[in-house]
Design a protein around this motif. Structure first.
Motif, short mmCIF file in Angstrom:
data_model
loop_
_atom_site.label_atom_id
_atom_site.label_comp_id
_atom_site.label_asym_id
_atom_site.label_seq_id
_atom_site.Cartn_x
_atom_site.Cartn_y
_atom_site.Cartn_z
N ARG A 1 71.87 35.69 29.26
CA ARG A 1 72.82 36.54 28.36
C ARG A 1 72.71 36.02 26.92
O ARG A 1 72.69 36.92 26.18
CB ARG A 1 74.31 36.02 28.90
CG ARG A 1 74.73 36.39 30.20
CD ARG A 1 74.75 37.82 30.71
NE ARG A 1 75.35 38.45 29.80
CZ ARG A 1 74.74 39.63 29.08
NH1 ARG A 1 73.25 39.99 29.23
NH2 ARG A 1 75.32 40.41 28.19
N GLY A 2 72.27 34.87 26.67
CA GLY A 2 72.10 34.55 25.18
C GLY A 2 70.80 35.46 24.57
O GLY A 2 70.81 35.93 23.57
N LEU A 3 69.78 35.56 25.35
CA LEU A 3 68.61 36.15 25.09
C LEU A 3 69.11 37.53 24.76
O LEU A 3 68.54 38.27 23.82
CB LEU A 3 67.39 36.04 26.01
CG LEU A 3 66.31 36.75 25.71
CD1 LEU A 3 65.61 36.61 24.39
CD2 LEU A 3 64.96 36.92 26.80
N GLU A 4 69.72 38.33 25.55
CA GLU A 4 70.00 39.71 25.31
C GLU A 4 70.79 39.91 24.25
O GLU A 4 70.74 40.74 23.67
CB GLU A 4 70.84 40.33 26.68
CG GLU A 4 70.97 41.93 26.53
CD GLU A 4 71.69 42.42 27.75
OE1 GLU A 4 71.99 43.33 27.75
OE2 GLU A 4 71.70 41.59 28.90
N THR A 5 71.88 39.13 24.04
CA THR A 5 72.73 39.12 23.08
C THR A 5 71.95 39.12 21.65
O THR A 5 72.28 39.55 20.74
CB THR A 5 73.92 38.23 22.87
OG1 THR A 5 74.47 38.04 24.20
CG2 THR A 5 74.89 38.33 21.83
N ASP B 1 69.40 41.74 17.02
CA ASP B 1 68.53 42.05 16.34
C ASP B 1 68.64 43.80 16.01
O ASP B 1 68.25 44.36 14.98
CB ASP B 1 67.33 41.39 16.69
CG ASP B 1 66.20 41.75 15.80
OD1 ASP B 1 66.08 41.12 14.90
OD2 ASP B 1 65.21 42.63 16.16
N ASP B 2 68.61 44.42 17.20
CA ASP B 2 68.60 45.90 17.26
C ASP B 2 69.66 46.38 16.29
O ASP B 2 69.29 47.20 15.60
CB ASP B 2 69.14 46.46 18.77
CG ASP B 2 67.89 46.04 19.75
OD1 ASP B 2 66.76 45.83 19.55
OD2 ASP B 2 68.49 46.08 21.02
N ALA B 3 70.78 45.82 16.24
CA ALA B 3 71.89 46.41 15.49
C ALA B 3 71.52 46.02 13.94
O ALA B 3 71.75 47.01 13.05
CB ALA B 3 73.34 45.93 16.01
N ALA B 4 71.09 44.83 13.70
CA ALA B 4 70.59 44.49 12.43
C ALA B 4 69.52 45.25 11.75
O ALA B 4 69.72 45.82 10.68
CB ALA B 4 70.26 43.01 12.22
N ARG C 1 60.81 44.04 23.71
CA ARG C 1 60.86 44.54 22.37
C ARG C 1 59.43 44.19 21.62
O ARG C 1 59.31 43.97 20.52
CB ARG C 1 62.02 43.56 21.35
CG ARG C 1 63.30 43.96 21.82
CD ARG C 1 63.56 45.68 21.49
NE ARG C 1 65.00 45.71 21.88
CZ ARG C 1 65.40 46.28 22.96
NH1 ARG C 1 64.75 45.99 24.10
NH2 ARG C 1 66.75 46.40 23.44
N ALA C 2 58.30 44.29 22.49
CA ALA C 2 57.05 44.35 21.87
C ALA C 2 56.06 45.06 22.82
O ALA C 2 56.32 45.11 24.01
CB ALA C 2 56.64 42.80 21.91
N VAL D 1 70.42 51.62 20.44
CA VAL D 1 69.56 51.78 21.46
C VAL D 1 69.78 52.36 22.80
O VAL D 1 70.91 52.29 23.02
CB VAL D 1 69.06 50.08 21.80
CG1 VAL D 1 70.24 49.42 22.40
CG2 VAL D 1 67.80 49.98 22.46
N GLU D 2 68.75 52.78 23.62
CA GLU D 2 69.30 53.39 24.70
C GLU D 2 70.17 54.51 24.64
O GLU D 2 70.90 54.88 25.74
CB GLU D 2 70.13 52.41 25.96
CG GLU D 2 69.17 51.18 26.12
CD GLU D 2 68.11 51.47 27.15
OE1 GLU D 2 68.08 52.35 27.79
OE2 GLU D 2 66.96 50.71 26.96
N GLY D 3 70.26 55.04 23.47
CA GLY D 3 71.25 56.30 23.24
C GLY D 3 72.59 55.89 22.91
O GLY D 3 73.35 56.83 22.80
N TRP D 4 72.74 54.56 22.91
CA TRP D 4 74.09 53.86 22.69
C TRP D 4 74.55 53.64 21.35
O TRP D 4 73.72 53.35 20.56
CB TRP D 4 74.26 52.79 23.46
CG TRP D 4 74.10 52.71 24.90
CD1 TRP D 4 74.34 53.99 25.77
CD2 TRP D 4 73.86 51.60 25.86
NE1 TRP D 4 74.35 53.41 27.15
CE2 TRP D 4 74.00 52.20 27.06
CE3 TRP D 4 73.34 50.46 25.66
CZ2 TRP D 4 73.68 51.54 28.33
CZ3 TRP D 4 73.12 49.61 26.98
CH2 TRP D 4 73.35 50.06 28.05
#
Length: 296
Positions: free
Chosen positions: A168-172, A177-180, A266-267, A72-75
């Motif tokens: 921080r928990g929401l972002e993690t 989910d992004d990575a998965a 993410r929506a 995500v974000e080009g990362w």
């Protein structure tokens, strides 16, 4: 083992859910041995600690191709993990917890992210994973000695440390989910006891997301119904300075997971699935502005 960790491990161990190109089945047994439980922390910080343990379970199964793949974000995955470590470190600095990694030369989220990413590019992905987890665990341990109303500031936003930790928990959670998703792995959501306080934070942010987007919600009231495990109901004023709700101008009913991901960027607000009664124009403004605080 807490339930959220067991769920994530079970998902990783289902070979049918693992594509051949990534998270290879023969490495999953090693991932089981390498994963670590959530760090001990205050009860109000457990949703964050659970998301850290879940992300770590996913990273334990990553191979070279996974770490180099853009998420995500080009990362790449390695750069994404460095970003999480950077923001965790900024919160740690705000409350007096140890700050790991390079010297803290930047206090804004993007500046610190770029600094930590540059530092981690000279290290192996496994070292980056360990650095991120060490920073998260150091923060968790420190939070165990704080009250939830301890003041904290992250990226110029001041508030109670408990709200920053939920953020921080929401972002993690979202980045896990992004990575998965990129890896083609379907993972379960957090346990309801962790979803509820996260959803509560998202609900309380709505007046601020409206204000930051140039929409004045003063004098208006929302009845929000979030369905599914961890959901609930909120009747809330939409002005940041309003002290009490009035008669609801609009009612929005939607899934609690979808709502958290809407606030997390993410929506698509224009096509967001929700049941609306009352002022449809106000509902459209609420949904359109909801992701205003989301970012890398």
């Amino acid at each position: 083992m807490e339930p959220v960790e067991r769920l994530y491990l079970d998902a990783l161990m289902e070979e049918a859910a693992v594509p051949e190109r990534s998270l290879r089945p023969q490495l999953l047994a090693g991932a089981r041995a390498r994963r670590r439980p959530a760090a001990p922390t205050a009860a109000w910080a457990e949703p964050y600690a659970g998301r850290v343990a879940a992300m770590d379970a996913l990273l334990a199964s990553a191979v070279d191709d996974d770490w180099a793949r853009e998420i995500v974000e080009g990362w790449t995955l390695q750069e994404l993990v460095a970003h999480l470590a950077a923001k965790d470190g900024l919160l740690a600095a705000s409350v007096g917890a140890p700050v790991l990694g390079p010297a803290l030369d930047a206090l804004d989220a993007m500046g610190r992210t770029l600094q930590v990413q540059e530092y981690e590019r000279a290290r192996s992905p496994e070292q980056t994973r360990r650095d991120w987890r060490a920073q998260a665990d150091a923060l968790c341990r420190h939070l165990g000695g704080l009250t939830p109303d301890t003041p904290a500031t992250l990226d110029g936003v001041a508030g109670a440390v408990s709200d920053h930790v939920l953020a921080r928990g929401l972002e993690t959670w979202i980045h896990t989910d992004d990575a998965a998703s990129v890896a083609g792995v379907r993972l379960p959501h957090p346990v309801p006891a962790h979803i509820r306080p996260t959803a509560d934070l998202c609900a309380r942010l709505l007046p601020w997301t409206m204000m930051l987007s140039g929409v004045d919600g003063a004098g208006r009231t929302l009845h929000l119904i979030l369905t599914g495990p961890g959901g609930g109901e909120w009747t809330m004023p939409l002005g940041v300075h309003d002290t009490a709700p009035g008669t609801p101008d609009v009612s929005i009913t939607t899934d609690v997971i979808d709502f958290c991901f809407l606030l997390g960027g993410r929506a698509e607000p224009e096509s967001y699935p929700a049941e609306i009664t009352g002022d449809h124009a106000l509902a459209a403004d609420i949904l359109r502005t909801a992701p205003a605080l989301s970012g890398p």
